[in-house]
Design an enzyme around this catalytic site. Structure first.
Site, PDB file in Angstrom:
ATOM      1  N   SER A  98      95.088  69.386 135.226  1.00  0.00           N
ATOM      2  CA  SER A  98      94.656  70.362 136.235  1.00  0.00           C
ATOM      3  C   SER A  98      95.810  71.244 136.704  1.00  0.00           C
ATOM      4  CB  SER A  98      93.945  69.693 137.413  1.00  0.00           C
ATOM      5  OG  SER A  98      94.768  68.789 138.106  1.00  0.00           O
ATOM      6  N   GLY A  99      97.036  70.747 136.659  1.00  0.00           N
ATOM      7  CA  GLY A  99      98.219  71.584 136.834  1.00  0.00           C
ATOM      8  C   GLY A  99      98.315  72.387 138.123  1.00  0.00           C
ATOM      9  N   GLY A 100      97.851  71.822 139.244  1.00  0.00           N
ATOM     10  CA  GLY A 100      98.011  72.518 140.518  1.00  0.00           C
ATOM     11  C   GLY A 100      96.885  73.485 140.854  1.00  0.00           C
ATOM     12  N   ARG A 149     103.414  62.665 147.042  1.00  0.00           N
ATOM     13  CA  ARG A 149     102.004  62.737 147.473  1.00  0.00           C
ATOM     14  C   ARG A 149     101.813  61.972 148.794  1.00  0.00           C
ATOM     15  NH1 ARG A 149     102.016  65.611 143.397  1.00  0.00           N
ATOM     16  NH2 ARG A 149     101.033  65.151 141.389  1.00  0.00           N
ATOM     17  N   LYS A 204      96.257  67.187 125.314  1.00  0.00           N
ATOM     18  CA  LYS A 204      96.105  67.431 126.755  1.00  0.00           C
ATOM     19  C   LYS A 204      96.878  68.689 127.110  1.00  0.00           C
ATOM     20  CE  LYS A 204      96.899  65.322 131.282  1.00  0.00           C
ATOM     21  NZ  LYS A 204      96.633  64.141 132.089  1.00  0.00           N
ATOM     22  N   ARG A 219      95.721  65.451 140.119  1.00  0.00           N
ATOM     23  CA  ARG A 219      95.500  65.977 141.471  1.00  0.00           C
ATOM     24  C   ARG A 219      94.064  66.434 141.721  1.00  0.00           C
ATOM     25  NH1 ARG A 219     100.518  69.832 140.863  1.00  0.00           N
ATOM     26  NH2 ARG A 219     100.047  69.303 138.706  1.00  0.00           N
ATOM     27  N   GLU A 223     100.694  65.859 125.333  1.00  0.00           N
ATOM     28  CA  GLU A 223     100.603  66.781 126.474  1.00  0.00           C
ATOM     29  C   GLU A 223     101.780  67.748 126.539  1.00  0.00           C
ATOM     30  OE1 GLU A 223     100.534  64.944 130.384  1.00  0.00           O
ATOM     31  OE2 GLU A 223     100.111  66.847 131.366  1.00  0.00           O
TER      32      GLU A 223
END
Ligand code: 13P
Length: 340
Positions: free
Chosen positions: A262-264, A30, A220, A293, A175
């Site tokens: 949110s996974g991109g 990041r 999750k 993200r 998750e």
């Protein structure tokens, strides 16, 4: 507090979880995107900027997922991050897995490590005040994956982790992430729905076998989406409906809440999908965000490694947190988002 009351507090209406548990490797990626080196001071500054977003933390955030580094870290002025969370009435959580590694075989699949010694580590995290934990299993979609073997191995590891957390008085956030970067040909929304169903079925089977108290955990999951390269372009409402169908079929009503990753997805997609999901009536569990993200993208770019940018970056973070808070209530509108 009982496991169930911690879980319920994390699911307080209009609040959600900030996932700030990027491993050193992930935060390095990041930072590299904005040309910053991955130093201890910059990592601390960045997390300090987020955690000192007092309005956002008090109003929209119920829990923060930390790393081993941040759980014991302090801001530049010596205030511990944990003291900041306590001030804002935010529950500190801790990522306890040790990352994903290639699964034996050559199917391109992954298995999460970190069970060895976990019981002792959890006792320590509990002493440090962690109220919840996170373990991420990754399920890959490609021509041959996921295999039954990989789904079962990940589900089993999640269940082993979850019961150890509960034994330590920590709420496990379970998750299982079906990742969205499969090839276009084999990763439509429907393929994601089928795989997510199979994964959740196996996860709850293993959780029950391990004796996990379903009332003392959170799920999750990923949303049901086409892969990032897919030509399949479902509407926001299609995604919401298909996601809910899959969850209804596999997630027992005893589970006190669901907090999506949110996974991109883009920031606005992640918010729009969550809001549409929460417009569906009569669901057995509350649903909110546990975004990394999609809460941090703009704040990270605005901060750009400079403490003098804290106020602007905090304003960006607070805006995203407020949008997702509205979404958790099913009340987000694109016009409100763009008006800011
Ligand atoms: P994203 O929301 O960026 O997918 O991260 C959430 C998370 O905690 C992944 O493990």
């Amino acid at each position: 507090m009982s496991l169930n009351s911690i879980a319920q507090k994390l699911m307080e209406p209009g609040k959600g979880i900030l996932a700030a548990d990027e491993s050193e490797g992930t935060i390095a990626k990041r930072f590299a995107k904005i040309n910053l080196p991955n130093t201890l001071d910059l990592r601390r500054d960045y997390r300090e900027m987020l955690f000192r977003s007092t309005d956002a933390m008090k109003t929209y955030i119920s829990g923060v997922i930390l790393t081993e580094e941040t759980l014991e870290q302090s801001a530049a002025d010596g205030t511990s991050f944990r003291a900041m969370m306590a001030d804002a009435d935010v529950i500190p959580g801790i990522k306890v897995d040790r990352g994903t590694f290639p699964m034996p075989g050559d199917n391109g699949e992954k298995i999460t490590e970190g069970l060895d010694g976990l019981r002792q580590r959890l006792q320590r995290y509990a002493t440090l005040g962690a109220g919840f934990a996170k373990w991420r299993g990754v399920i890959t979609i490609n021509d041959v994956a996921p295999t039954r073997n990989n789904i079962r191995a990940n589900a089993h590891a999640l269940a082993r982790y979850a019961i150890l957390c509960q034994e330590a008085g920590i709420v496990p956030v379970v998750e299982p992430e079906v990742v969205g970067d499969g090839d276009p040909g084999n990763h439509s929304m429907e393929r994601c729905a089928q795989v997510t169903s199979e994964v959740l079925e196996n996860v709850f089977k293993e959780l029950r076998l391990a004796g996990v108290d379903l009332g003392g955990m959170l799920l999750k999951p990923n949303m049901v989406l086409p892969g990032v390269n897919s030509r399949d372009r479902p509407s926001v409402m299609d995604v919401a409906k298909r996601t809910i169908e899959v969850l209804r079929e596999h997630v027992p009503a005893a589970v006190p809440g669901i907090a999506f990753l949110s996974g991109g997805q883009t920031d606005e997609e992640a918010t729009a999908h969550l809001s549409a999901i929460n417009q569906i009536k009569g669901l057995p569990w509350p649903l909110t965000f546990s975004y990394g993200r999609a809460l941090q993208n703009v704040a990270l770019r605005t901060w750009a490694g400079r403490r003098e940018n804290f106020p602007a970056a905090q304003a960006a973070f607070t805006h995203r947190a407020r949008m997702n808070s509205l979404a958790a209530l099913g009340k987000w509108e694109p016009a409100v988002d763009q008006a800011a």
